[in-house]
Design an enzyme around this catalytic site. Structure first.
Site, PDB file in Angstrom:
ATOM      1  N   LYS A   1      -2.566  -4.910 -16.424  1.00 27.89           N
ATOM      2  CA  LYS A   1      -2.313  -4.066 -15.249  1.00 27.89           C
ATOM      3  C   LYS A   1      -1.297  -3.019 -15.658  1.00 27.89           C
ATOM      4  CE  LYS A   1      -3.574  -3.799 -10.915  1.00 27.89           C
ATOM      5  NZ  LYS A   1      -4.810  -4.299 -10.283  1.00 27.89           N
TER       6      LYS A   1
ATOM      7  N   ASP B   1      -6.575   1.294  -8.809  1.00 29.41           N
ATOM      8  CA  ASP B   1      -5.981   0.296  -7.904  1.00 29.41           C
ATOM      9  C   ASP B   1      -5.324   1.126  -6.794  1.00 29.41           C
ATOM     10  OD1 ASP B   1      -5.269  -2.793  -7.834  1.00 29.41           O
ATOM     11  OD2 ASP B   1      -3.427  -1.791  -7.251  1.00 29.41           O
TER      12      ASP B   1
ATOM     13  N   GLY C   1      -5.564  -2.591   5.975  1.00 28.12           N
ATOM     14  CA  GLY C   1      -5.684  -1.484   5.036  1.00 28.12           C
ATOM     15  C   GLY C   1      -6.758  -0.523   5.522  1.00 28.12           C
TER      16      GLY C   1
ATOM     17  N   VAL D   1     -10.784  -0.791  -0.929  1.00 22.84           N
ATOM     18  CA  VAL D   1     -11.311  -2.146  -0.736  1.00 22.84           C
ATOM     19  C   VAL D   1     -11.736  -2.347   0.716  1.00 22.84           C
ATOM     20  CG1 VAL D   1     -10.796  -4.600  -0.925  1.00 22.84           C
ATOM     21  CG2 VAL D   1      -9.924  -3.012  -2.662  1.00 22.84           C
TER      22      VAL D   1
HETATM   23  P1  NDP Z   1      -6.020   2.116  -1.840  1.00 20.40           P
HETATM   24  O1  NDP Z   1      -4.898   2.928  -2.370  1.00 20.40           O
HETATM   25  O2  NDP Z   1      -7.360   2.709  -1.734  1.00 20.40           O
HETATM   26  O3  NDP Z   1      -5.621   1.511  -0.424  1.00 20.40           O
HETATM   27  C1  NDP Z   1      -4.512   0.679  -0.223  1.00 20.40           C
HETATM   28  C2  NDP Z   1      -4.274   0.474   1.250  1.00 20.40           C
HETATM   29  O4  NDP Z   1      -3.132  -0.347   1.494  1.00 20.40           O
HETATM   30  C3  NDP Z   1      -3.976   1.751   1.949  1.00 20.40           C
HETATM   31  O5  NDP Z   1      -4.424   1.659   3.251  1.00 20.40           O
HETATM   32  C4  NDP Z   1      -2.444   1.799   1.836  1.00 20.40           C
HETATM   33  O6  NDP Z   1      -1.838   2.670   2.704  1.00 20.40           O
HETATM   34  C5  NDP Z   1      -2.080   0.399   2.123  1.00 20.40           C
HETATM   35  N1  NDP Z   1      -0.803   0.071   1.521  1.00 20.40           N
HETATM   36  C6  NDP Z   1      -0.392   0.281   0.268  1.00 20.40           C
HETATM   37  N2  NDP Z   1       0.845  -0.180   0.079  1.00 20.40           N
HETATM   38  C7  NDP Z   1       1.226  -0.652   1.272  1.00 20.40           C
HETATM   39  C8  NDP Z   1       2.406  -1.252   1.734  1.00 20.40           C
HETATM   40  N3  NDP Z   1       3.470  -1.440   0.925  1.00 20.40           N
HETATM   41  N4  NDP Z   1       2.436  -1.657   3.018  1.00 20.40           N
HETATM   42  C9  NDP Z   1       1.367  -1.497   3.830  1.00 20.40           C
HETATM   43  N5  NDP Z   1       0.211  -0.937   3.438  1.00 20.40           N
HETATM   44  C10 NDP Z   1       0.158  -0.512   2.178  1.00 20.40           C
HETATM   45  O7  NDP Z   1      -6.045   0.804  -2.726  1.00 20.40           O
HETATM   46  P2  NDP Z   1      -7.204  -0.265  -2.911  1.00 20.40           P
HETATM   47  O8  NDP Z   1      -8.030  -0.368  -1.691  1.00 20.40           O
HETATM   48  O9  NDP Z   1      -7.855   0.014  -4.206  1.00 20.40           O
HETATM   49  O10 NDP Z   1      -6.357  -1.602  -3.102  1.00 20.40           O
HETATM   50  C11 NDP Z   1      -6.025  -2.467  -2.009  1.00 20.40           C
HETATM   51  C12 NDP Z   1      -5.709  -3.857  -2.530  1.00 20.40           C
HETATM   52  O11 NDP Z   1      -6.872  -4.375  -3.204  1.00 20.40           O
HETATM   53  C13 NDP Z   1      -4.584  -3.941  -3.558  1.00 20.40           C
HETATM   54  O12 NDP Z   1      -3.949  -5.201  -3.421  1.00 20.40           O
HETATM   55  C14 NDP Z   1      -5.323  -3.917  -4.896  1.00 20.40           C
HETATM   56  O13 NDP Z   1      -4.560  -4.497  -5.916  1.00 20.40           O
HETATM   57  C15 NDP Z   1      -6.531  -4.750  -4.539  1.00 20.40           C
HETATM   58  N6  NDP Z   1      -7.715  -4.602  -5.376  1.00 20.40           N
HETATM   59  C16 NDP Z   1      -8.270  -3.380  -5.624  1.00 20.40           C
HETATM   60  C17 NDP Z   1      -9.417  -3.295  -6.399  1.00 20.40           C
HETATM   61  C18 NDP Z   1     -10.122  -2.004  -6.632  1.00 20.40           C
HETATM   62  O14 NDP Z   1     -11.181  -2.033  -7.277  1.00 20.40           O
HETATM   63  N7  NDP Z   1      -9.628  -0.880  -6.158  1.00 20.40           N
HETATM   64  C19 NDP Z   1     -10.011  -4.487  -7.000  1.00 20.40           C
HETATM   65  C20 NDP Z   1      -9.407  -5.722  -6.613  1.00 20.40           C
HETATM   66  C21 NDP Z   1      -8.283  -5.752  -5.837  1.00 20.40           C
HETATM   67  P3  NDP Z   1      -0.927   3.845   2.057  1.00 20.40           P
HETATM   68  O15 NDP Z   1      -1.367   4.072   0.638  1.00 20.40           O
HETATM   69  O16 NDP Z   1      -1.199   4.981   2.949  1.00 20.40           O
HETATM   70  O17 NDP Z   1       0.461   3.321   2.073  1.00 20.40           O
HETATM   71  O1  2IT Z   2      -7.194  -5.736  -9.087  1.00 24.43           O
HETATM   72  C1  2IT Z   2      -8.272  -5.414  -9.639  1.00 24.43           C
HETATM   73  O2  2IT Z   2      -9.108  -6.250  -9.972  1.00 24.43           O
HETATM   74  C2  2IT Z   2      -8.553  -3.981  -9.833  1.00 24.43           C
HETATM   75  N1  2IT Z   2      -7.767  -3.149  -9.408  1.00 24.43           N
HETATM   76  C3  2IT Z   2      -9.791  -3.551 -10.568  1.00 24.43           C
HETATM   77  C4  2IT Z   2      -9.574  -3.627 -12.046  1.00 24.43           C
HETATM   78  C5  2IT Z   2     -10.681  -3.064 -12.898  1.00 24.43           C
HETATM   79  O3  2IT Z   2     -10.473  -3.048 -14.124  1.00 24.43           O
HETATM   80  O4  2IT Z   2     -11.726  -2.662 -12.393  1.00 24.43           O
END
Ligand code: NDP
Ligand code: 2IT
Length: 446
Positions: free
Chosen positions: A126, A166, A237, A241
């Site tokens: 990461k 991410d 969120g 995701v």
């Molecule tokens: P995005 O940046 O697309 O969205 C993140 C969301 O969470 C936004 O709505 C954001 O709002 C909110 N957020 C972020 N930080 C905070 C905080 N401290 N408090 C409250 N809300 C918060 O990210 P993803 O959708 O990609 O990721 C969301 C989660 O899923 C994370 O935990 C990530 O590690 C996990 N994940 C992502 C994967 C991927 O493929 N993208 C794969 C597997 C897991 P804002 O940014 O406006 O603060």
């Molecule tokens: O938390 C996760 O699994 C991710 N943000 C996706 C990682 C990846 O290599 O696609």
């Protein structure tokens, strides 16, 4: 047993002081793996779990860049290369002001187990930066991404380490980073996943994490003879995701009634579907951190400063960030009759809240199992890049569906209790551990 777990945690804490998120993730794994190692003698006496908590390599670097006003800004960049026993390091990059060593180490540690669960050959990593994308212009984002990659490029490669997105890193940021990598290496390779469709990306990668989480939810419900159709779901969120999860849940006939941001949550009794889902993309692209405009646009209630876990739903899918669902939220959800809690984010549910769900026999799946569809599809993107071909969306979806079903089966295999309740936390931890541990044992002390 409690003594062994305690001694192990004392050692890990001594080595990693002031890293609460990392220690939280290690403890959750230790609590299920230490008893398993005691049971399975082949894994004892090799210090395997301690070796897994120590990153193979930690890279921390300066990221200087110039903002639109000509001022020089300095951020900190990181890449935690946690474990390469079963394949090249693989995992996302997070750009968020909260990013620090503890958060990235917890994510890299979780990623190692998650990637093992996918059945694909990917190690765990990461990275990211404390850079805050909010309020930045497109040019600033580009300059920052280029500056970040002008150091990271020397530590990664298609057979070494393959980053992805991410929080705060989506298609736009991946594009800028890929561009700089390609320029510096003079090499067009699948070094990053989540690429655009015209330059090596995989169909369905943007949707994959959310789709995969819903496929996992479906498998959990089916194992109890229940159908996803008609179920009311609370999603938190409104990012990548959450968007994928809402899209697939709506398609399968469920009703997603909430979305949230750091500002609060919206409640849409009619369910989020069609144009409302498209609006999520607009909200995300606006670079603001509020979900309120959804309520204003569609005339639905908005609860400022409140999490969506106060609503009465059948299913909860936390898809925002770590530690966003606490014990009080768990108590509310259980009291309101929740059946199933599926982590879309990484470690969104706090340990005492997980214990509460399990105590009340609520089906609970940890992110390393239920959100593995994103990285699994990244693995499929790597395969397509190596083969220099592009699979159809149907083909990617078919493999993703199979992988999520297989992860569910692995969790049941290692997590089923005598009374029939499946402890998905234990199941996921053991299934992931076994694969990585076997490879580490075969490769010796390296
Ligand atoms: P995005 O940046 O697309 O969205 C993140 C969301 O969470 C936004 O709505 C954001 O709002 C909110 N957020 C972020 N930080 C905070 C905080 N401290 N408090 C409250 N809300 C918060 O990210 P993803 O959708 O990609 O990721 C969301 C989660 O899923 C994370 O935990 C990530 O590690 C996990 N994940 C992502 C994967 C991927 O493929 N993208 C794969 C597997 C897991 P804002 O940014 O406006 O603060
Ligand atoms: O938390 C996760 O699994 C991710 N943000 C996706 C990682 C990846 O290599 O696609």
């Amino acid at each position: 047993m409690q003594k062994l777990i305690h001694e192990f945690m004392v050692e890990v804490e001594k080595r990693n002081p002031n890293e609460p998120e990392f220690l939280q993730a290690v403890k959750e794994v230790g609590e299920t793996i230490i008893p398993y190692i005691q049971e399975k003698k082949i894994y004892s006496g090799h210090n395997l779990l301690l070796r897994m908590t120590e990153p193979e390599r930690t890279i921390i670097f300066r990221v200087p860049w110039v903002d639109d006003k000509g001022r020089i800004q300095v951020n900190r960049g990181y890449r935690i290369q946690m474990n390469s026993a079963i394949g090249p390091y693989k995992g996302g990059l997070r750009f968020h002001p909260s990013v620090n060593l503890s958060i990235l180490k917890f994510l890299a540690f979780e990623q190692t187990f998650k990637n093992a669960l996918t059945t694909l050959p990917m190690g765990g990593a990461k990275g990211g930066s404390d850079f805050d994308p909010r309020g930045k212009s497109d040019d600033e984002i580009m300059r920052f991404c280029h500056a970040f990659m002008s150091e990271l490029y020397r530590h990664i490669g298609p057979n070494t380490d393959v980053p992805a997105g991410d929080i705060g890193v989506g298609a736009r940021e991946i594009g800028y980073m890929f561009g700089m990598y390609k320029k510096l290496h003079n090499d067009f390779t699948g070094v990053i996943t989540g690429k655009g469709m015209s330059w090596g990306g995989s169909l369905l990668r943007p949707q994959a994490t959310g789709f995969g989480a819903v496929y996992f939810l479906k498998a959990m419900l089916e194992s109890k003879g229940e159908d996803i159709k008609g179920k009311r779901i609370a999603v938190s969120g409104f990012g990548n995701v959450a968007w994928g999860a809402v899209t697939k849940a709506a398609e399968l006939g469920a009703k997603v009634v909430t979305l949230s941001g750091p500002d609060g949550h919206i409640y849409d009794e009619d369910g989020i579907s069609g144009k409302k889902i498209d609006f999520m993309l607009e909200l995300r692209a606006s670079n603001n951190d509020v979900v309120k405009p959804y309520a204003e646009k569609f005339g639905v209630p908005y609860f400022e400063g409140k999490s969506p876990w106060m609503q009465k739903v059948d299913i909860a899918m936390p898809c925002a960030t770590q530690n966003e669902l606490n014990l009080d939220d768990a108590k509310n959800l259980v009291q309101n009759g929740v059946k199933c809690v599926v982590e879309g984010a990484n470690m969104p549910v706090m340990p005492d809240a997980i214990a509460w769900f399990q105590k009340h026999k609520i089906l609970f799946s940890p992110g390393k199992a239920s959100n593995a569809g994103g990285v699994a599809t990244s693995g499929l993107e790597m395969s397509q890049n190596s083969l220099r071909i592009e699979w159809s969306a149907e083909e990617v979806d078919r493999i993703l569906t199979k992988i999520m079903g297989d992860i569910h089966d692995s969790c049941v295999k290692f997590g089923a209790r005598e009374d029939g309740y499946v402890d998905y936390v234990r199941g996921a931890n053991i299934a992931g551990f076994v694969k990585v541990a076997d490879a580490m044992l075969a490769q010796g002390v390296v």
